[in-house]
Write a protein that holds these residues in place. Structure first.
Motif, PDB file in Angstrom:
ATOM      1  N   CYS A   1       4.736  -0.472   5.827  1.00 59.26           N
ATOM      2  CA  CYS A   1       4.972  -0.009   4.461  1.00 59.26           C
ATOM      3  C   CYS A   1       3.673  -0.037   3.666  1.00 59.26           C
ATOM      4  O   CYS A   1       2.774  -0.830   3.945  1.00 59.26           O
TER       5      CYS A   1
ATOM      6  N   ASP B   1       3.168  -1.149   0.782  1.00 53.40           N
ATOM      7  CA  ASP B   1       2.972  -2.381  -0.001  1.00 53.40           C
ATOM      8  C   ASP B   1       2.648  -3.592   0.875  1.00 53.40           C
ATOM      9  O   ASP B   1       2.528  -4.720   0.366  1.00 53.40           O
ATOM     10  N   ASP B   2       2.498  -3.382   2.171  1.00 52.72           N
ATOM     11  CA  ASP B   2       2.135  -4.439   3.112  1.00 52.72           C
ATOM     12  C   ASP B   2       3.161  -5.573   3.161  1.00 52.72           C
ATOM     13  O   ASP B   2       2.834  -6.705   3.546  1.00 52.72           O
TER      14      ASP B   2
END
Length: 460
Positions: free
Chosen positions: A393, A395-396
């Protein structure tokens, strides 16, 4: 037989209906079904369409043939059928015909026209600007040479700002292939996909009334078959000196996947080898790959994108003498034993396609920014490692880690345990595990999946 391409067909039909000037660039390497798509598009539009396919001949002969195609258009005025052999007059006729009614002009195998007349793209572009852009002409330019189409019709070419649509035909995915071959079992369809690469022309050669073995023997290991000569013929069409291209492809098929390894195997400087690799990438035969979480660099590798070429270069050249001697059934025993290792890579690719498809349809727990694979160093095990399926993703926070087991036996708990350990090389707070199997899962593997919250996906 016309296979798939329903989205592309719908797009062409929608463009046809708007009655505005359209310049459509249709491209994709040979055997992708471009001409079949055009024929399907023309089926109920005979009175609107002019079809011309350029040949690998002189410019004069192609011009004569183009003039004849325009001259015999059914709605051409009775007194204006004769044309002198000049492109100016041919396109002026198209302009007059399309002033008040829709006319479709298809120029197929455009690269052959370019080879005979280097200025044809600039000429057509100027004629669009001066006259055609206010007409009702639908001009479709179709070509099989990606290098020529890129330089002549795409990007900042003569058609920049003049093309109204561009469509590239790519190989079918496994799931598209599966829809066309109900006569095969899911396992057999996977093998058929693995040896054809989802390319329509090659798929059409596979007969559902025959076994996979019979299909392979009659297409790859018969010196009279088209596929036996296909790679050599393809390279002769696309490049002037196919010898080094052939050597590069053989090196990749033997397991060399880094530029340094390939150039050493072929006997080239790495800079020279890079040029060959770049062209093979433009042909769609090989791909340049980097771990999905990293930028291109030292870990870059080169692998076959076209699995028909991969299968051919792995199995045909080494057995060519026996094939020519009519002993294909004898060598099949050895090749059949290697099919599982060959299919291991294909199956992992199919499962990546599954993840990408589910991701694009919003059917996974989270939406991932990218889907690929990873390879690199494992400091815990002090060895190189790889994860065949990785999605992360933006957003990590979340990542998906997957593996795929192509085996006659159910996947064991050790496969899932190994995947879970490798996933710990990454510091994503939420790690989602997916294990795919051709033959199901052992009870121990199923119990471990429950404890880990992992997903087990059976190949069907």
């Amino acid at each position: 037989m016309f296979l798939g391409r329903l989205d592309e067909l719908k797009k062409l039909n929608n463009l046809f209906m708007n009655n505005r000037f359209e310049c459509v660039i249709l491209h994709g390497r040979l055997r992708m079904g471009k001409t079949s798509l055009l024929r399907e598009f023309m089926k109920d539009k005979e009175k609107y369409c002019i079809y011309f396919s350029a040949e690998p001949t002189s410019d004069r002969e192609n011009l004569d043939a183009l003039a004849r195609a325009v001259r015999t258009f059914p709605r051409a005025p009775a007194g204006e059928l004769e044309l002198k052999n000049y492109y100016e007059e041919v396109f002026e006729r198209l302009n007059k015909l399309s002033r008040t009614e829709r006319v479709v002009m298809i120029i197929d195998e455009y690269q052959n026209l370019v080879h005979g007349n280097k200025g044809i793209s600039d000429f057509i572009a100027r004629f669009i600007d001066s006259k055609l852009n206010t007409s009702q002409l639908m001009l479709i330019i179709c070509g099989s040479s990606e290098a020529v189409m890129e330089s002549e019709t795409l990007g900042y070419s003569a058609f920049h700002g003049r093309r109204t649509e561009q469509m590239q035909l790519r190989p079918f995915s496994f799931f598209e292939t599966k829809r066309f071959y109900g006569g095969f079992s899911p396992f057999d369809i996977a093998v058929i996909y693995g040896i054809t690469g989802g390319i329509p022309h090659y798929l059409n050669m596979m007969k559902s009334e025959l076994t996979v073995e019979e299909n392979i023997l009659r297409t790859f290991f018969d010196p009279m078959s088209e596929l036996f000569e296909e790679p050599a013929n393809f390279l002769r069409r696309e490049v002037r000196d196919p010898a080094y291209y052939n050597a590069v492809l053989k090196a990749i098929a033997s397991g060399c996947n880094k530029n340094s390894e390939i150039s050493a195997a072929v006997g080239l400087e790495t800079s020279a080898c890079t040029a060959y690799l770049k062209n093979l990438i433009s042909f769609g035969l090989i791909g340049r790959h980097t771990p999905v979480t990293e930028r291109a660099g030292k870990k870059t590798i080169y692998e076959f994108e076209d699995s028909m070429f991969h299968f051919w270069y792995r199995f045909v050249p080494a057995n060519a003498s026996l094939i020519h001697s009519g002993m294909a059934h004898i060598i099949w025993r050895n090749i059949a034993a290697q099919i599982p290792s060959y299919m291991d890579k294909v199956f992992k690719d199919i499962c990546r396609q599954w993840v990408a498809w589910r991701n694009s349809s919003g059917s996974l727990p989270v939406q991932y920014a990218d889907v690929g694979r990873w390879w690199g160093y494992d400091p815990v095990a002090d060895t190189d490692s790889a994860i065949p399926i990785v999605a992360y993703c933006a957003d990590d926070m979340d990542a998906l880690f997957g593996d795929a087991i192509w085996s006659d036996s159910p996947a064991e708990a050790s496969a899932l345990r190994s995947l879970e350990e490798r996933s710990r090389l990454f510091r994503y707070p939420n790690r989602h595990l997916y294990l795919f199997s051709r033959s199901g899962f052992t009870d121990e593997c199923t119990e471990l999946a429950v404890r880990l919250g992992a997903n087990l996906v059976m190949f069907e």
